[in-house]
Design a protein around this motif. Structure first.
Motif, PDB file in Angstrom:
ATOM      1  N   ARG A  45       0.834  -1.200   0.000  1.00 38.74           N
ATOM      2  CA  ARG A  45       0.000   0.000   0.000  1.00 38.74           C
ATOM      3  C   ARG A  45       0.869   1.250   0.000  1.00 38.74           C
ATOM      4  NH1 ARG A  45      -4.146  -1.899   4.682  1.00 38.74           N
ATOM      5  NH2 ARG A  45      -4.728  -3.814   3.629  1.00 38.74           N
ATOM      6  N   PRO A  46       0.421   2.317  -0.651  1.00 32.58           N
ATOM      7  CA  PRO A  46       1.209   3.554  -0.648  1.00 32.58           C
ATOM      8  C   PRO A  46       1.191   4.212   0.728  1.00 32.58           C
ATOM      9  CG  PRO A  46      -0.884   3.878  -1.766  1.00 32.58           C
ATOM     10  CD  PRO A  46      -0.777   2.418  -1.464  1.00 32.58           C
ATOM     11  N   ALA A  47       2.256   4.942   1.033  1.00 37.39           N
ATOM     12  CA  ALA A  47       2.311   5.677   2.299  1.00 37.39           C
ATOM     13  C   ALA A  47       1.276   6.801   2.263  1.00 37.39           C
ATOM     14  CB  ALA A  47       3.699   6.247   2.513  1.00 37.39           C
ATOM     15  N   LEU A  48       0.589   7.001   3.366  1.00 38.10           N
ATOM     16  CA  LEU A  48      -0.465   8.003   3.428  1.00 38.10           C
ATOM     17  C   LEU A  48      -0.543   8.536   4.849  1.00 38.10           C
ATOM     18  CD1 LEU A  48      -2.886   9.298   1.850  1.00 38.10           C
ATOM     19  CD2 LEU A  48      -4.281   7.481   2.813  1.00 38.10           C
ATOM     20  N   GLU A  49      -0.547   9.859   4.978  1.00 35.20           N
ATOM     21  CA  GLU A  49      -0.648  10.481   6.298  1.00 35.20           C
ATOM     22  C   GLU A  49      -1.636  11.633   6.208  1.00 35.20           C
ATOM     23  OE1 GLU A  49       2.153  12.752   9.577  1.00 35.20           O
ATOM     24  OE2 GLU A  49       3.059  11.866   7.815  1.00 35.20           O
ATOM     25  N   VAL A  50      -2.544  11.702   7.163  1.00 33.52           N
ATOM     26  CA  VAL A  50      -3.536  12.773   7.203  1.00 33.52           C
ATOM     27  C   VAL A  50      -3.396  13.487   8.539  1.00 33.52           C
ATOM     28  CG1 VAL A  50      -5.981  13.364   7.077  1.00 33.52           C
ATOM     29  CG2 VAL A  50      -5.102  11.431   5.765  1.00 33.52           C
ATOM     30  N   THR A  51      -3.222  14.813   8.483  1.00 37.23           N
ATOM     31  CA  THR A  51      -3.041  15.608   9.707  1.00 37.23           C
ATOM     32  C   THR A  51      -3.815  16.914   9.588  1.00 37.23           C
ATOM     33  OG1 THR A  51      -1.084  16.706   8.819  1.00 37.23           O
ATOM     34  CG2 THR A  51      -0.711  14.707  10.110  1.00 37.23           C
ATOM     35  N   TYR A  52      -4.049  17.547  10.746  1.00 42.42           N
ATOM     36  CA  TYR A  52      -4.564  18.911  10.754  1.00 42.42           C
ATOM     37  C   TYR A  52      -3.404  19.854  10.456  1.00 42.42           C
ATOM     38  CZ  TYR A  52      -8.860  17.247  12.930  1.00 42.42           C
ATOM     39  OH  TYR A  52     -10.028  16.597  13.187  1.00 42.42           O
ATOM     40  N   THR A  53      -3.693  21.003   9.850  1.00 42.58           N
ATOM     41  CA  THR A  53      -2.629  21.946   9.521  1.00 42.58           C
ATOM     42  C   THR A  53      -2.125  22.700  10.750  1.00 42.58           C
ATOM     43  OG1 THR A  53      -4.275  23.610   8.943  1.00 42.58           O
ATOM     44  CG2 THR A  53      -3.372  22.279   7.144  1.00 42.58           C
ATOM     45  N   ASP A  54      -3.012  22.925  11.726  1.00 41.21           N
ATOM     46  CA  ASP A  54      -2.609  23.580  12.977  1.00 41.21           C
ATOM     47  C   ASP A  54      -3.609  23.229  14.078  1.00 41.21           C
ATOM     48  OD1 ASP A  54      -4.845  25.181  12.528  1.00 41.21           O
ATOM     49  OD2 ASP A  54      -3.682  26.861  11.780  1.00 41.21           O
ATOM     50  N   SER A  55      -3.417  23.817  15.239  1.00 42.98           N
ATOM     51  CA  SER A  55      -4.257  23.453  16.391  1.00 42.98           C
ATOM     52  C   SER A  55      -5.701  23.937  16.283  1.00 42.98           C
ATOM     53  CB  SER A  55      -3.634  23.982  17.683  1.00 42.98           C
ATOM     54  OG  SER A  55      -3.573  25.400  17.646  1.00 42.98           O
ATOM     55  N   SER A  56      -6.000  24.835  15.357  1.00 42.19           N
ATOM     56  CA  SER A  56      -7.382  25.303  15.200  1.00 42.19           C
ATOM     57  C   SER A  56      -8.266  24.238  14.549  1.00 42.19           C
ATOM     58  CB  SER A  56      -7.424  26.578  14.364  1.00 42.19           C
ATOM     59  OG  SER A  56      -7.051  26.300  13.023  1.00 42.19           O
ATOM     60  N   ARG A  57      -7.660  23.276  13.884  1.00 42.38           N
ATOM     61  CA  ARG A  57      -8.362  22.174  13.216  1.00 42.38           C
ATOM     62  C   ARG A  57      -9.394  22.651  12.204  1.00 42.38           C
ATOM     63  NH1 ARG A  57      -9.010  17.230  17.467  1.00 42.38           N
ATOM     64  NH2 ARG A  57      -6.838  17.174  18.052  1.00 42.38           N
ATOM     65  N   THR A  58      -9.071  23.725  11.521  1.00 44.69           N
ATOM     66  CA  THR A  58      -9.971  24.241  10.491  1.00 44.69           C
ATOM     67  C   THR A  58      -9.570  23.768   9.099  1.00 44.69           C
ATOM     68  OG1 THR A  58      -8.650  26.255  10.344  1.00 44.69           O
ATOM     69  CG2 THR A  58     -10.576  26.303  11.807  1.00 44.69           C
ATOM     70  N   ASP A  66       2.870  10.399  -3.810  1.00 42.33           N
ATOM     71  CA  ASP A  66       2.951  11.130  -5.071  1.00 42.33           C
ATOM     72  C   ASP A  66       2.284  12.507  -5.059  1.00 42.33           C
ATOM     73  OD1 ASP A  66       4.243   8.921  -6.119  1.00 42.33           O
ATOM     74  OD2 ASP A  66       2.375   8.017  -6.834  1.00 42.33           O
ATOM     75  N   TYR A  67       1.607  12.878  -3.998  1.00 40.88           N
ATOM     76  CA  TYR A  67       0.906  14.159  -4.004  1.00 40.88           C
ATOM     77  C   TYR A  67       0.672  14.675  -2.594  1.00 40.88           C
ATOM     78  CZ  TYR A  67      -3.234  11.446  -2.803  1.00 40.88           C
ATOM     79  OH  TYR A  67      -4.123  10.607  -2.175  1.00 40.88           O
ATOM     80  N   ARG A  68       0.313  15.952  -2.509  1.00 38.79           N
ATOM     81  CA  ARG A  68      -0.110  16.597  -1.263  1.00 38.79           C
ATOM     82  C   ARG A  68      -1.433  17.297  -1.536  1.00 38.79           C
ATOM     83  NH1 ARG A  68       4.492  19.219   2.240  1.00 38.79           N
ATOM     84  NH2 ARG A  68       5.889  17.439   2.293  1.00 38.79           N
TER      85      ARG A  68
END
Length: 73
Positions: A45-58, A66-68
């Motif tokens: 399976r391809p590597a995949l990571e999902v995160t919030y951009t900052d603490s506001s979680r907006t 291969d992408y962002r």
């Protein structure tokens, strides 16, 4: 008093409808998952990571091999 009974009746009816629509996990579901894992082993399976951009979680970002992708909530 009549309004309270009407309200209770409506709440009970909505609760009954929502409980009836929920799907129950069965052994056949587990078999389908097992079949999927046979065709796509974890090591392939391809590597995949999902995160919030900052603490506001907006907003969130998905970092893949291969992408962002950045999205707003």
């Amino acid at each position: 008093m009549k309004r309270i009974f009407s309200l209770l009746f409506i709440v009970a009816t909505l609760f009954q409808i929502s409980c009836r629509d929920q799907r129950v996990y069965t052994e056949s579901d587990a078999a389908l998952w097992a079949e999927d894992f046979n065709f796509q082993p974890i090591v392939r399976r391809p590597a995949l990571e999902v995160t919030y951009t900052d603490s506001s979680r907006t907003a969130f970002q998905i970092l893949a091999e291969d992408y962002r992708l950045t999205g707003q909530l």
